[in-house]
Scaffold this motif. Structure first.
Motif, short mmCIF file in Angstrom:
data_model
loop_
_atom_site.label_atom_id
_atom_site.label_comp_id
_atom_site.label_asym_id
_atom_site.label_seq_id
_atom_site.Cartn_x
_atom_site.Cartn_y
_atom_site.Cartn_z
N GLY A 48 0.79 -1.23 0.00
CA GLY A 48 0.00 0.00 0.00
C GLY A 48 0.82 1.28 0.00
N GLU A 49 2.04 1.25 -0.61
CA GLU A 49 2.83 2.49 -0.65
C GLU A 49 2.14 3.49 -1.58
OE1 GLU A 49 6.93 2.01 -1.48
OE2 GLU A 49 7.27 0.62 0.19
N PRO A 50 1.96 4.72 -1.13
CA PRO A 50 1.18 5.71 -1.90
C PRO A 50 1.71 5.92 -3.32
CG PRO A 50 1.54 6.49 0.32
CD PRO A 50 2.38 5.25 0.17
N GLU A 51 3.02 6.02 -3.52
CA GLU A 51 3.56 6.27 -4.85
C GLU A 51 3.27 5.12 -5.79
OE1 GLU A 51 7.67 7.15 -4.54
OE2 GLU A 51 7.38 9.04 -3.44
N ALA A 52 3.42 3.90 -5.29
CA ALA A 52 3.14 2.73 -6.13
C ALA A 52 1.66 2.67 -6.49
CB ALA A 52 3.57 1.47 -5.42
N LEU A 53 0.79 2.94 -5.51
CA LEU A 53 -0.65 2.92 -5.78
C LEU A 53 -1.04 4.01 -6.76
CD1 LEU A 53 -2.18 2.20 -2.24
CD2 LEU A 53 -1.65 0.60 -4.07
N ALA A 54 -0.41 5.18 -6.65
CA ALA A 54 -0.72 6.27 -7.57
C ALA A 54 -0.33 5.91 -9.00
CB ALA A 54 0.01 7.54 -7.13
N MET A 55 0.83 5.24 -9.14
CA MET A 55 1.28 4.81 -10.46
C MET A 55 0.30 3.81 -11.07
SD MET A 55 3.54 4.70 -12.92
CE MET A 55 5.06 5.40 -12.26
N ILE A 56 -0.10 2.81 -10.28
CA ILE A 56 -1.02 1.79 -10.78
C ILE A 56 -2.38 2.39 -11.08
CG2 ILE A 56 -2.21 -0.35 -10.17
CD1 ILE A 56 0.77 -0.63 -10.87
N ALA A 57 -2.85 3.31 -10.24
CA ALA A 57 -4.14 3.94 -10.48
C ALA A 57 -4.14 4.71 -11.80
CB ALA A 57 -4.49 4.87 -9.32
N ALA A 58 -3.01 5.41 -12.05
CA ALA A 58 -2.91 6.18 -13.30
C ALA A 58 -2.90 5.26 -14.51
CB ALA A 58 -1.66 7.05 -13.28
N LYS A 59 -2.13 4.19 -14.44
CA LYS A 59 -2.05 3.27 -15.56
C LYS A 59 -3.34 2.48 -15.73
CE LYS A 59 1.98 4.22 -17.14
NZ LYS A 59 2.10 4.76 -18.51
N GLY A 60 -4.05 2.24 -14.64
CA GLY A 60 -5.28 1.47 -14.74
C GLY A 60 -6.49 2.33 -15.00
N GLY A 61 -6.31 3.64 -14.99
CA GLY A 61 -7.42 4.53 -15.28
C GLY A 61 -8.47 4.59 -14.18
N VAL A 62 -8.05 4.48 -12.94
CA VAL A 62 -8.97 4.57 -11.80
C VAL A 62 -8.48 5.65 -10.84
CG1 VAL A 62 -9.64 2.14 -11.99
CG2 VAL A 62 -7.75 2.80 -10.48
N ALA A 63 -9.36 6.11 -9.97
CA ALA A 63 -8.98 7.12 -8.99
C ALA A 63 -8.05 6.51 -7.94
CB ALA A 63 -10.21 7.70 -8.31
N ALA A 64 -6.99 7.24 -7.60
CA ALA A 64 -6.02 6.73 -6.61
C ALA A 64 -6.69 6.49 -5.27
CB ALA A 64 -4.88 7.73 -6.46
N GLU A 65 -7.64 7.38 -4.89
CA GLU A 65 -8.32 7.20 -3.61
C GLU A 65 -9.15 5.92 -3.58
OE1 GLU A 65 -8.46 9.82 -5.51
OE2 GLU A 65 -7.43 11.42 -4.40
N ALA A 66 -9.80 5.63 -4.72
CA ALA A 66 -10.62 4.42 -4.78
C ALA A 66 -9.75 3.18 -4.69
CB ALA A 66 -11.44 4.41 -6.07
#
Length: 618
Positions: A48-66
């Motif tokens: 659950g590291e924020p930077e890794a989740l933000a990267m995956i959210a951007a590539k997956g086209g979903v909101a980082a918060e979700a």
């Protein structure tokens, strides 16, 4: 950052690891290789590291918060946080993959545009070990894989792909069962529901779950269950039973612990402590759960131990020193006071300190109020004299000693005779008695007929020694001395005449035979005969001087008799004539005696008869 051309929708309650694993099916052999392509690691996503989740959210086209909403964020070694709830490695399924077949079948049915291996996603709730039932379909979770190697951990799609061919069969064959109270509580707490348990809500979630399983395992499997080898069904039943206990609050916990204490098969030594009584509960909290998060649970059990077991200053309970002792046992009080357990038991029983059924309890299991027990023990230490020794201490002869004891003038510190022990006296109590007895006594070297000790005065005054002692203690004796050649009780001298006056009983107001003789001008023998034959009505009274029963005639009765009758000798004396001449004259007038002269020893006439005879002769 532009999203990938081919993505998958983020599922409700889906973990970031599951989302990455599903994305990776489109682009890479594994989720780990997929993350490396974007200059991060799969482990960072899992943690659950924020930077890794933000990267995956951007590539997956979903909101980082979700995406982050269902991440198990690593906060320390083997520690995680999900939606604000603290969890530890042991409370999670990290190397186990569990699914609800109906949920996965529904995922595939809801996404017909996706290949079957892309649609099913992992719910965060399925990674919580204590949740063994799907809250949506009330279906038991099915374990797909376990004991996974590090290279396979968390790569969701690789595990689910194995079951897809048989998923419909699994879904059709899946049974249903209601969620346990613990499972419902966990779901509500993670979803941010309102507080439902005063005790459990005050603990971190992983402690609440572990505490329920710990208490429930002991409740359902006995004091010493092996928590490491419990089956899923046993663990689920244990969690449900423990939740019922802890969710009901401290009174229910105390009642459960008290039941364990009452049902323990104590041995004759009575040395078993809380570890033996509470078994795995005590061991887990004392030796196996060093995490400070368990302190509320330790305090809960520790408070019970401190108030229901014979622990006190010098003892520790779960690492905390005991500051105040609530209970003693005969064994602990005996060790503390050096009094023999058998004697101590008798003294405590005599003082009413021991509980009902104490005779059947071993010394170590016979518990009682520490303050009352300690007071009894302190008094027992002071009460060192038997009845015989108390008499020697007072210098009171045996008869006087027994009188003082039986009459309650000296009171034993312990009345233990009804409990198989001897009454015991404290020297300080006997000193207080002597001080009152000798208070104000003047020293003297002589003893006389008018000045005697208590036993001799009792003989002279025809009273009991007890009466004299009570008169002295009540302050009614004015003249009192202390014989310098004697000590204590036998040194007390009093004025015999003063005592005689004080103990004299009330005057009965009647007349004895000697007094009647003078009143009726007859002899004592005649007076006794009149009483004997009932011509004078008598009563029995207590002599005011010697306390003996005495027959007397009330004064009114004597006056009545004197008004009605007169003796021949009294008539002769009044006329100054010889009684025989008077008798011949009375007989010649036809007057007969009122009583048989042979019975009473004298001749009596009715005054009315004599008066009528006199009027007729004139």
């Amino acid at each position: 950052m532009r999203p990938l051309r081919l993505t998958v929708p983020l599922g409700v309650g889906e973990t970031p690891a599951s989302f990455v694993s599903r994305l990776a099916v489109r682009y890479a052999p594994s989720a780990r290789e997929f993350c490396l392509d974007f200059r991060t690691t799969f482990q960072k996503v899992v943690d659950g590291e924020p930077e890794a989740l933000a990267m995956i959210a951007a590539k997956g086209g979903v909101a980082a918060e979700a995406l982050a909403a269902n991440a198990f964020v690593k906060t320390g070694e083997r520690r995680y946080r999900l939606r604000g709830q603290e969890l530890v490695r042991g409370s999670l399924r990290r190397a186990i993959v569990a699914i609800c077949p109906k949920c996965l079948a529904g995922d595939i049915a809801d996404a017909p545009h996706l290949r079957p291996e892309l649609a099913p996603f992992q719910r965060a709730l399925w990674q919580i070990a204590a949740v063994k039932t799907c809250p949506i379909h009330t279906t038991p979770l099915v374990v797909l894989d376990k004991d996974l190697t590090p290279s396979l951990l968390h790569d969701w799609s690789r595990h689910v792909s194995k079951v897809l061919p048989n998923l419909r069969v699994l879904a059709d064959e899946a049974g249903t069962r209601p969620l346990t109270g613990l499972e419902t509580y966990i779901v509500n707490r993670i979803d941010g529901g309102a507080a439902r348990s005063v005790l459990l809500d005050g603990m971190t979630l992983h402690v609440s779950m572990a505490g329920c399983e710990l208490f429930g395992a002991v409740a359902t499997l006995g004091r010493m269950p092996n928590l490491k080898i419990l089956t899923d069904d046993e663990r689920r039943c244990a969690g449900a039973a423990g939740f019922d206990i802890l969710n009901s609050g401290k009174p229910a916990v105390d009642a459960f612990l008290q039941g364990l204490q009452a049902s323990y098969p104590y041995r004759g030594t009575g040395k078993e402590g809380p570890q033996a009584v509470f078994g795995r509960i005590y061991q887990a909290l004392e030796f196996g759960r060093e995490d400070p998060a368990y302190d509320p649970l330790r305090d809960l059990v520790g408070d019970f131990i401190r108030t229901r077991f014979p622990v006190g200053p010098g003892d520790t309970v779960f690492g905390k020193p005991v500051e105040h002792r609530a209970l003693h046992s005969i064994r602990t009080l005996s060790i503390e006071t050096k009094l023999h357990p058998k004697r101590l038991r008798k003294l405590l029983a005599a003082s009413g300190v021991l509980p009902d059924g104490a005779a059947d309890l071993a010394d170590g299991n016979c518990l009682f109020d520490a303050e009352k027990g300690s007071l009894t023990a302190r008094e027992a230490s002071a009460a060192i004299l038997s009845v015989r020794k108390a008499g020697e201490y007072l210098n009171a002869p045996r008869v006087q000693r027994d009188m003082l004891y039986r009459s309650g003038l000296i009171v034993p510190r312990f009345r233990a005779g009804d409990h198989g022990a001897a009454d015991q006296f404290a020297p300080e109590d006997l000193d207080a008695f002597l001080q009152r007895l000798l208070d104000g006594a003047k020293p003297t070297k002589t003893v006389g007929r008018s000045r005697a000790n208590i036993p001799d005065t009792a003989k002279f005054a025809c009273c009991a020694s007890e009466e004299i002692v009570r008169l002295i203690l009540d302050g009614n004796v004015r003249r009192k001395w202390r014989l310098t050649s004697e000590r204590d009780y036998m040194s007390v001298l009093v004025d015999v005449e003063e005592i005689r006056a004080l103990v004299r009983g009330p005057d009965h107001g009647g007349l004895t035979g000697l007094q009647i003789k003078d009143k009726l001008s007859t002899t004592a023998k005649v007076a006794s005969a009149l009483i004997k034959h009932g011509y004078l009505k008598s009563i029995t009274v207590v002599n005011p001087v010697n306390r003996c029963p005495t027959v007397v005639v009330p004064a009114a009765e004597v006056e009545r008799f004197d008004r009605e009758f007169v003796s021949l000798f009294a008539i002769a004396r009044q006329q100054g004539r010889h009684h025989m001449a008077v008798k011949r004259e009375i007989e010649s007038a036809g007057v007969k005696p009122a009583f048989d002269p042979d019975k009473v020893g004298a001749t009596f006439y009715r005054r009315t008869t004599l008066a009528e005879s006199s009027r007729n002769s004139t």
